[in-house]
Design a protein around this motif. Structure first.
Motif, PDB file in Angstrom:
ATOM      1  N   GLU A  56       0.874  -1.171   0.000  1.00 46.97           N
ATOM      2  CA  GLU A  56       0.000   0.000   0.000  1.00 46.97           C
ATOM      3  C   GLU A  56       0.905   1.213   0.000  1.00 46.97           C
ATOM      4  O   GLU A  56       1.307   1.675   1.055  1.00 46.97           O
ATOM      5  N   GLU A  57       1.266   1.657  -1.206  1.00 46.56           N
ATOM      6  CA  GLU A  57       2.185   2.800  -1.273  1.00 46.56           C
ATOM      7  C   GLU A  57       1.531   4.022  -0.634  1.00 46.56           C
ATOM      8  O   GLU A  57       0.497   4.490  -1.101  1.00 46.56           O
ATOM      9  N   PRO A  58       2.095   4.522   0.459  1.00 45.07           N
ATOM     10  CA  PRO A  58       1.489   5.707   1.056  1.00 45.07           C
ATOM     11  C   PRO A  58       1.674   6.908   0.142  1.00 45.07           C
ATOM     12  O   PRO A  58       2.698   7.020  -0.536  1.00 45.07           O
ATOM     13  N   GLY A  59       0.673   7.775   0.134  1.00 43.70           N
ATOM     14  CA  GLY A  59       0.764   8.964  -0.706  1.00 43.70           C
ATOM     15  C   GLY A  59       1.721   9.979  -0.109  1.00 43.70           C
ATOM     16  O   GLY A  59       2.164   9.854   1.020  1.00 43.70           O
ATOM     17  N   GLY A  60       2.043  10.988  -0.883  1.00 42.49           N
ATOM     18  CA  GLY A  60       2.860  12.085  -0.364  1.00 42.49           C
ATOM     19  C   GLY A  60       4.336  11.756  -0.296  1.00 42.49           C
ATOM     20  O   GLY A  60       4.802  10.751  -0.820  1.00 42.49           O
ATOM     21  N   VAL A  87      11.494  18.533   5.121  1.00 42.94           N
ATOM     22  CA  VAL A  87      10.725  19.105   6.235  1.00 42.94           C
ATOM     23  C   VAL A  87       9.817  18.016   6.787  1.00 42.94           C
ATOM     24  O   VAL A  87       9.122  17.334   6.029  1.00 42.94           O
ATOM     25  N   VAL A  88       9.845  17.831   8.095  1.00 45.85           N
ATOM     26  CA  VAL A  88       8.917  16.909   8.742  1.00 45.85           C
ATOM     27  C   VAL A  88       8.031  17.717   9.681  1.00 45.85           C
ATOM     28  O   VAL A  88       8.517  18.497  10.496  1.00 45.85           O
ATOM     29  N   VAL A  89       6.721  17.549   9.506  1.00 46.82           N
ATOM     30  CA  VAL A  89       5.739  18.168  10.391  1.00 46.82           C
ATOM     31  C   VAL A  89       5.177  17.041  11.259  1.00 46.82           C
ATOM     32  O   VAL A  89       4.583  16.102  10.742  1.00 46.82           O
ATOM     33  N   ALA A  90       5.432  17.098  12.563  1.00 47.97           N
ATOM     34  CA  ALA A  90       5.020  15.984  13.418  1.00 47.97           C
ATOM     35  C   ALA A  90       4.035  16.453  14.471  1.00 47.97           C
ATOM     36  O   ALA A  90       4.085  17.600  14.923  1.00 47.97           O
ATOM     37  N   ASP A 145      -2.042  19.724   5.969  1.00 47.54           N
ATOM     38  CA  ASP A 145      -2.026  20.902   5.085  1.00 47.54           C
ATOM     39  C   ASP A 145      -0.650  21.562   5.115  1.00 47.54           C
ATOM     40  O   ASP A 145      -0.085  21.926   4.082  1.00 47.54           O
ATOM     41  N   LEU A 146      -0.121  21.693   6.326  1.00 52.62           N
ATOM     42  CA  LEU A 146       1.175  22.368   6.477  1.00 52.62           C
ATOM     43  C   LEU A 146       2.293  21.577   5.791  1.00 52.62           C
ATOM     44  O   LEU A 146       3.124  22.143   5.077  1.00 52.62           O
ATOM     45  N   ALA A 147       2.281  20.264   5.985  1.00 56.69           N
ATOM     46  CA  ALA A 147       3.306  19.428   5.360  1.00 56.69           C
ATOM     47  C   ALA A 147       3.221  19.552   3.841  1.00 56.69           C
ATOM     48  O   ALA A 147       4.239  19.673   3.147  1.00 56.69           O
ATOM     49  N   ARG A 148       2.000  19.532   3.335  1.00 62.51           N
ATOM     50  CA  ARG A 148       1.807  19.618   1.884  1.00 62.51           C
ATOM     51  C   ARG A 148       2.347  20.939   1.367  1.00 62.51           C
ATOM     52  O   ARG A 148       3.054  20.995   0.363  1.00 62.51           O
ATOM     53  N   ALA A 179       6.729  15.900   4.884  1.00 61.66           N
ATOM     54  CA  ALA A 179       6.007  14.691   5.278  1.00 61.66           C
ATOM     55  C   ALA A 179       5.462  14.856   6.692  1.00 61.66           C
ATOM     56  O   ALA A 179       6.007  15.613   7.489  1.00 61.66           O
ATOM     57  N   VAL A 180       4.365  14.135   6.966  1.00 61.70           N
ATOM     58  CA  VAL A 180       3.776  14.171   8.304  1.00 61.70           C
ATOM     59  C   VAL A 180       4.251  12.975   9.111  1.00 61.70           C
ATOM     60  O   VAL A 180       4.277  11.849   8.620  1.00 61.70           O
TER      61      VAL A 180
END
Lengths: 350, 268
Positions: free
Chosen positions: A210-214, A222-225, A241-244, A249-250
């Protein structure tokens, strides 16, 4: 290590067990190859070999050779795909017995964390689990650094009396071996011979990827955690939204994953999750347990936003913002869009 | 006997909620975890739940097997209160200091003692060590099929097994048959709560304690002596950074963050 009679005289080669996913080498395989090459160089030389077990893997074997492996043992057969511990364990144990390397490294992937102990039990040797650092002395003794108690304790482990010394290595801990112009030798193995007499008791009937999107976490600049402080699935969307917006990536902590706010366990960062090394890490609502912090220790800059001024995460951050993420993230989105010259839309949940 | 005999490996571990109390004695360099209460290893609850569901469906027996100091044996009452018919505690001074393979030797000997078995279920990893070695190594030592990272399990009345195991970004469906050793991940199920009736019932359930001699294990293969892995130096990793407080209201903080993003070359 005191009073131990070591087994120092035999250096032996360093082996890495390479893994493939979707027709490509797994990133962790190139990371352990990179570290194997560094250790061999620092210990004054010695052979570095890779072993690749699978089907139609000739091109990947060539790639391992080009990335610095002096020798690549290739076990290529339809019975070796998909991965299955009966077959892969048997092939690896027999090759290791025959070639007698000093060190064997596995990636601590889901397959690796099953295959490594299987092979270690077959060979009656020691295995360091999910190592975060490795060092090889000139006489060939491998130091395996492991973390316990949720990242609060670091232990050096050794396997002084048995060979090979084996370790599984957490993804993201080492810089991958760069692709060069080197040409190691590819040795094709007789798989039928290696599997002779083996009892194959399991059958893998279906593999679903299941290839994750993004953007993948491991490669993101940049990592938004987010952590437990995010409080729900709806506010979690703000982080996405911020990661995009930042082409990042989140990621999440264990509690946020347990609450089911995140897209899945591939987003978890920490001792039992992923290790990331982004240029900038932005953390929101994260308390700062060592379990999580160990996964971001190699980030370039760590910025943390938490409304509790005493949150332990601030000690382990470069920049600390004491505020509610619900105020920060929407304003940050507006500002970033302004900088990028795009549409200044109203984000949700202002 | 009808139904299956399922063995569940359980381990009392220091309460993960108390890990910030773990200290390293500066004089001896040894881990001090006094005063940390023992709890049932979280992922073992999922192994036990899966065993109880199979027992409800197919009948049979559930035996808990644990290598732990006798002082932690009472933690097993908690597991017996969830369900399970009896507990076997493998406890001996000579087991202390066992690495995962030596631990697996003791557990395999304990399982052999309560054999015949159809299925061994274990939590995929323990909260304290977290090696994910034990299910595979117990399976190897018992000479039966084994899988780690199991997230779904279906068992037919004839003992044929269909298991789903987690891989990176996906899963694999694997078929096999009893006997088998499976390490389960927490997403496999939601463990049941312990009922008052369960607690009362657990008081009457036997906890057998077996030592090295009862198990007939070779002492040279267990404990510190029988372990291939030896610990060296312990330390507390530090994740400390400069910790600069960003002053001002949220708008100012946002401008500062944007400044950092630009300075690091990840924005504009």
């Amino acid at each position: 290590m005191t009073g131990e009679a070591k087994v120092p005289d035999r250096k032996g080669a360093i082996w890495i067990v390479a893994e493939q996913a979707g027709g490509k080498l797994a990133p962790v395989s190139l990371e352990i190859l990179g570290q194997a090459l560094r250790m061999a160089r620092e210990a004054g030389g010695g052979e570095v070999a890779a072993v690749l077990v699978g089907k139609d893997a000739g091109a990947l074997a060539g790639e391992l050779a080009a990335c610095g492996a002096d020798k690549v043992f290739l076990a290529d057969d339809r019975r070796l795909s998909p991965y299955q511990n009966d077959t892969h364990g048997a092939v690896l144990a027999k090759l290791i017995e025959r070639e007698d390397p000093g060190v064997v490294l596995f990636g601590a992937s889901a397959c690796g964390e099953e295959l490594a102990p299987t092979v270690a039990a077959r060979l009656d040797t020691g295995l360091g689990a999910h190592c975060t650092d490795l060092d090889l002395s000139a006489d060939g003794l491998l130091m395996m650094g492991v973390l316990g108690f949720g990242g609060r304790v670091h232990t050096e482990m050794f396997c002084p009396m048995r060979r090979p010394q084996m370790a599984s290595v957490k993804p993201g801990m080492f810089q991958p071996a760069p692709r060069g112009e080197r040409t190691g030798t590819v040795v094709r193995e007789d798989v039928a011979g290696l599997l002779e007499g083996e009892r194959i008791r399991l059958r893998a009937v279906k593999v679903v990827q299941e290839e994750p999107g993004g953007v993948p976490l491991e490669g993101a600049e940049v990592v938004v955690a987010g952590g437990f402080g995010i409080g729900g699935k709806e506010p979690w969307a703000l982080l996405e939204d911020l990661a995009r917006e930042l082409s990042g990536a989140v990621g999440c902590t264990r509690p946020a994953l347990d609450e089911g706010w995140t897209p899945g366990d591939h987003t978890m960062i920490g001792t039992s999750g992923k290790t990331v090394r982004p240029k900038v890490y932005l953390g929101f609502g994260i308390s700062g347990s060592p379990h999580h912090m160990v996964g971001i220790k190699d980030a370039g800059v760590i910025v943390s936003v938490n409304n509790d001024p005493r949150a332990p995460v601030f000690e382990s951050s470069d920049y600390c913002v004491v505020s509610d993420f619900r105020k920060i993230v929407p304003a940050l989105l507006r500002e970033i869009r302004k900088v990028k010259g795009g549409d200044v839309g109203q984000p949700s949940l202002v | 006997m009808s139904g299956f005999h399922i063995v569940v490996l359980v381990k009392p571990v220091p309460d993960p909620g108390c890990y910030d109390r773990v200290e390293i004695d500066p004089a001896t360099g040894v881990l001090a975890r006094q005063g940390m209460p023992s709890v049932l290893n979280p992922s073992d609850r999922h192994a036990l739940e899966e065993a109880l569901v199979l027992q409800e469906r197919h009948g049979g027996r559930v035996t808990l097997v644990s290598m732990t100091p006798e002082s932690s044996a009472e933690t097993l009452r908690e597991a017996l209160a969830m369900g399970g018919d009896e507990a076997v505690v493998l406890s001996d001074r000579v087991f202390a200091g066992s690495d995962s393979l030596a631990t697996s030797r003791v557990l395999a000997a304990g399982i052999a003692k309560v054999a015949p078995f159809d299925l061994v279920l274990a939590g995929n990893e323990s909260a304290d060590g977290g090696t994910v070695h034990v299910p595979s190594q117990v399976g190897e030592l018992l000479g039966v099929a084994h899988l780690a990272n199991v997230i779904r399990l279906e068992v037919d009345a004839d003992g044929s097994v269909r298991a789903r195991t987690r891989i990176e970004n996906g899963y694999v469906e694997v078929e096999g048959a009893f006997p088998m050793v499976l390490g389960v991940r927490r997403e496999i199920n939601t463990p049941r709560y312990t009922s008052l009736m369960g607690v009362i019932a657990s008081q009457g359930k036997p906890i057998r304690v077996l030592g090295a001699e009862d198990l007939g294990v070779d002492r040279s293969g267990v404990g510190m002596e029988g372990s291939n892995m030896r610990p060296g130096k312990l330390s507390r990793p530090s994740y400390r950074r400069k910790g600069e407080r960003v002053k001002g209201d949220p708008e100012e903080a946002v401008l500062r963050i944007v400044g950092i993003l630009r300075a690091e070359g990840v924005l504009g």
